[in-house]
Write a protein that holds these residues in place. Sequence first.
Motif, PDB file in Angstrom:
ATOM      1  N   GLU A 106      -5.469  27.031  36.997  1.00 32.00           N
ATOM      2  CA  GLU A 106      -5.050  27.511  35.616  1.00 32.00           C
ATOM      3  C   GLU A 106      -3.367  27.698  35.524  1.00 32.00           C
ATOM      4  O   GLU A 106      -2.701  27.181  34.546  1.00 32.00           O
ATOM      5  N   ILE A 107      -2.758  27.959  36.560  1.00 33.22           N
ATOM      6  CA  ILE A 107      -1.290  28.133  37.008  1.00 33.22           C
ATOM      7  C   ILE A 107      -0.894  26.836  37.292  1.00 33.22           C
ATOM      8  O   ILE A 107       0.139  26.366  36.602  1.00 33.22           O
ATOM      9  N   LYS A 108      -1.636  25.827  37.966  1.00 30.28           N
ATOM     10  CA  LYS A 108      -1.056  24.551  38.420  1.00 30.28           C
ATOM     11  C   LYS A 108      -0.939  23.687  37.035  1.00 30.28           C
ATOM     12  O   LYS A 108      -0.228  22.837  36.949  1.00 30.28           O
ATOM     13  N   ASP A 109      -1.656  24.041  36.001  1.00 31.90           N
ATOM     14  CA  ASP A 109      -1.740  23.243  34.751  1.00 31.90           C
ATOM     15  C   ASP A 109      -0.241  23.432  34.024  1.00 31.90           C
ATOM     16  O   ASP A 109      -0.062  22.545  33.198  1.00 31.90           O
ATOM     17  N   LYS A 110       0.332  24.468  34.480  1.00 30.88           N
ATOM     18  CA  LYS A 110       1.702  24.705  33.784  1.00 30.88           C
ATOM     19  C   LYS A 110       2.771  24.003  34.451  1.00 30.88           C
ATOM     20  O   LYS A 110       3.910  24.091  34.091  1.00 30.88           O
ATOM     21  N   PHE A 111       2.470  23.345  35.560  1.00 32.21           N
ATOM     22  CA  PHE A 111       3.492  22.844  36.523  1.00 32.21           C
ATOM     23  C   PHE A 111       3.223  21.278  36.466  1.00 32.21           C
ATOM     24  O   PHE A 111       2.057  20.933  36.433  1.00 32.21           O
ATOM     25  N   SER A 112       4.510  20.539  36.508  1.00 29.72           N
ATOM     26  CA  SER A 112       4.108  19.086  36.781  1.00 29.72           C
ATOM     27  C   SER A 112       5.505  18.559  37.591  1.00 29.72           C
ATOM     28  O   SER A 112       6.480  19.263  38.123  1.00 29.72           O
ATOM     29  N   VAL A 113       5.082  17.504  38.280  1.00 29.86           N
ATOM     30  CA  VAL A 113       6.235  16.695  38.885  1.00 29.86           C
ATOM     31  C   VAL A 113       6.711  15.487  38.065  1.00 29.86           C
ATOM     32  O   VAL A 113       6.139  15.534  37.047  1.00 29.86           O
ATOM     33  N   ILE A 221      11.616  34.819  34.635  1.00 26.73           N
ATOM     34  CA  ILE A 221      11.736  34.037  33.488  1.00 26.73           C
ATOM     35  C   ILE A 221      10.433  33.488  32.961  1.00 26.73           C
ATOM     36  O   ILE A 221       9.576  32.992  33.889  1.00 26.73           O
ATOM     37  N   VAL A 222      10.054  33.669  31.823  1.00 30.10           N
ATOM     38  CA  VAL A 222       8.816  33.158  31.137  1.00 30.10           C
ATOM     39  C   VAL A 222       8.981  31.816  30.262  1.00 30.10           C
ATOM     40  O   VAL A 222       9.905  31.863  29.507  1.00 30.10           O
ATOM     41  N   VAL A 223       8.167  31.008  30.816  1.00 28.33           N
ATOM     42  CA  VAL A 223       8.425  29.540  30.141  1.00 28.33           C
ATOM     43  C   VAL A 223       6.944  29.133  29.719  1.00 28.33           C
ATOM     44  O   VAL A 223       6.047  29.755  30.261  1.00 28.33           O
ATOM     45  N   ASP A 224       6.926  28.322  29.162  1.00 30.84           N
ATOM     46  CA  ASP A 224       5.665  27.476  28.571  1.00 30.84           C
ATOM     47  C   ASP A 224       5.368  26.560  29.814  1.00 30.84           C
ATOM     48  O   ASP A 224       4.190  26.139  29.854  1.00 30.84           O
ATOM     49  N   HIS A 225       6.338  25.726  30.302  1.00 26.89           N
ATOM     50  CA  HIS A 225       6.150  24.736  31.356  1.00 26.89           C
ATOM     51  C   HIS A 225       7.408  24.601  32.472  1.00 26.89           C
ATOM     52  O   HIS A 225       8.258  25.044  32.187  1.00 26.89           O
ATOM     53  N   VAL A 226       6.756  24.256  33.625  1.00 29.73           N
ATOM     54  CA  VAL A 226       7.813  24.015  34.838  1.00 29.73           C
ATOM     55  C   VAL A 226       7.651  22.650  35.380  1.00 29.73           C
ATOM     56  O   VAL A 226       6.590  22.155  35.833  1.00 29.73           O
ATOM     57  N   ILE A 227       8.617  22.246  35.790  1.00 34.20           N
ATOM     58  CA  ILE A 227       8.890  21.001  36.590  1.00 34.20           C
ATOM     59  C   ILE A 227       9.460  21.042  37.965  1.00 34.20           C
ATOM     60  O   ILE A 227      10.568  21.637  37.889  1.00 34.20           O
ATOM     61  N   MET A 228       8.568  20.580  38.816  1.00 32.23           N
ATOM     62  CA  MET A 228       9.320  20.741  40.146  1.00 32.23           C
ATOM     63  C   MET A 228       9.988  19.537  40.415  1.00 32.23           C
ATOM     64  O   MET A 228       9.443  18.322  40.529  1.00 32.23           O
ATOM     65  N   ALA A 229      11.450  19.603  40.726  1.00 30.67           N
ATOM     66  CA  ALA A 229      12.228  18.674  41.220  1.00 30.67           C
ATOM     67  C   ALA A 229      12.886  18.815  42.333  1.00 30.67           C
ATOM     68  O   ALA A 229      13.930  19.117  42.575  1.00 30.67           O
TER      69      ALA A 229
END
Length: 435
Positions: A106-113, A221-229
């Motif tokens: 469920e947490i992974k769903d909020k992350f992307s590369v 920080i509370v956000v809707d989505h996270v991008i790993m760069a």
Amino acid sequence: MRPPLSKELWYGDDVEMAKSLNFHQWNGTARSLFYEPEPFYTPVEELNTTKNGGISLARGWKVKSINVSEKKVKLNDGKEISYNKCLIATGSNPKTLKLYDDAREEIKDKFSVFRSIKDFEDLWEEMNNVKSIAIIGGGFLGSELAASLANKGKKNGVKIYQIFKEKGNMGKVLPNYLSQWTTEKVKNEGVEVITETEVQNCTLENNGKQVNLILNTGKNIVVDHVIMAVGAVPNTELATDAGLEIDSKLDGYLVNSELQARTDLYIAGDCACFYDSQFGRRRIEHHDHAVFSGRLAGENMAGAAKPYHHQPMFWSDIGPLVGYEAVGIIDSSLNTVGVFAKGNPKDTTPLANETHQNIPTSNEDLEVQLKSNGEALTENGYNKGVVFYLKNDVVVGIVLWNLFNRMSIARQVLKSDRCYRDLNEVAKLFNIHSD
Ligand code: NAD
Ligand code: NAD
């Protein structure tokens, strides 16, 4: 060409154009990505019987293994292809954070590369559905994407945060003063930049709708989505089976100056760790190197036996306001000397007239100021200039800051491989004043 997924593609208003991956360069001209149009290629099933040969793209397969002594590759569906010569150009894959690897689904769903066209399409969609995005990473991708998303976010009402360890954007490559100046530009684009910070942990918030990033500074920080760069790792998964050597320091398939790993087996692009006769062992993750090394490997596969002699350039743009090109060893831990145009910074938009493809620029009346490592910002800013990177007083790298069409001069300075007493004199070769 890879589409400029973190740059120009975000600046057009035309959704269909972005979806079809057509784009306008900063100077407004339309650009095609395609090396050759579709009809150039021979259908795979006709290749062996076509009279004068041809080039086929075998799409939809993955190479599972290579048998170097038998000169055969095995595909994911069990098919085998034999070859006379083979080139591996498998590129690199985005790194992920340990906190993501260890997280629940469920947490992974909020992350992307972010690396592929699919990633671009997904994020384009996501920008319509979220109100806040955090980008982790302050390198090329994180910095370019932060500026691009903030620009788009102004229209969509999406807030962009950027979090990274360094003191400023692209702090691993730019001298501190320039990195800090760039950070101000990124902030002006609307990004909330959080420097010298690491994400330590994360939890779900608001009934799983948002993610709470817990920072090492005690803040969150509370956000809707996270991008790993957070960088890329060369894709060398074919190495073990094939018995190919991986460089223990730089990673990537170890090859000689001719990009050869074994007889009839060549490696190019991000995944090649090659020998550069001027600067030693290198692995480069940029477009010009991918193009040049691919071409060189191809020539050598056809018998040329040429060494790697080119100094590949790279470029980066923070929106249409800051753009630079660089060549050689660009590492902020080296000593640097910068020569900048002084005076009227106005609110210039250098890239509005520029591309990274050699188009001349307009005139401005400028003086020159010298900057060495660690000097503080001046009110004049750093609109335009040259930065020399030095090892034992020899110029090993050059950044052309908002200055274009001068790469051949930069390459000549690198090639001369000497100590210059007065870099201000060398800077004159670049005619900073003439643009
Ligand atoms: P790449 O990652 O772009 O390409 C790798 C290719 O290998 C992909 O098509 C992938 O599907 C394929 N592949 C990987 N493993 C495979 C397997 N086992 N079987 C079959 N196919 C497989 O890497 P590259 O070509 O080495 O480098 C391109 C460079 O351009 C990168 O450094 C990239 O960062 C840089 N870049 C360019 C632009 C631009 O030109 N606009 C923008 C950003 C980055
Ligand atoms: P990068 O190596 O430029 O930057 C990595 C960033 O992630 C740095 O800020 C680093 O401090 C941070 N980082 C690394 N490990 C971390 C960790 N464990 N925790 C927190 N932060 C961490 O890589 P990138 O910006 O992710 O780019 C990916 C690839 O795409 C690279 O190969 C890059 O060259 C390529 N790319 C190139 C261009 C260009 O040529 N203009 C543009 C976009 C992407």
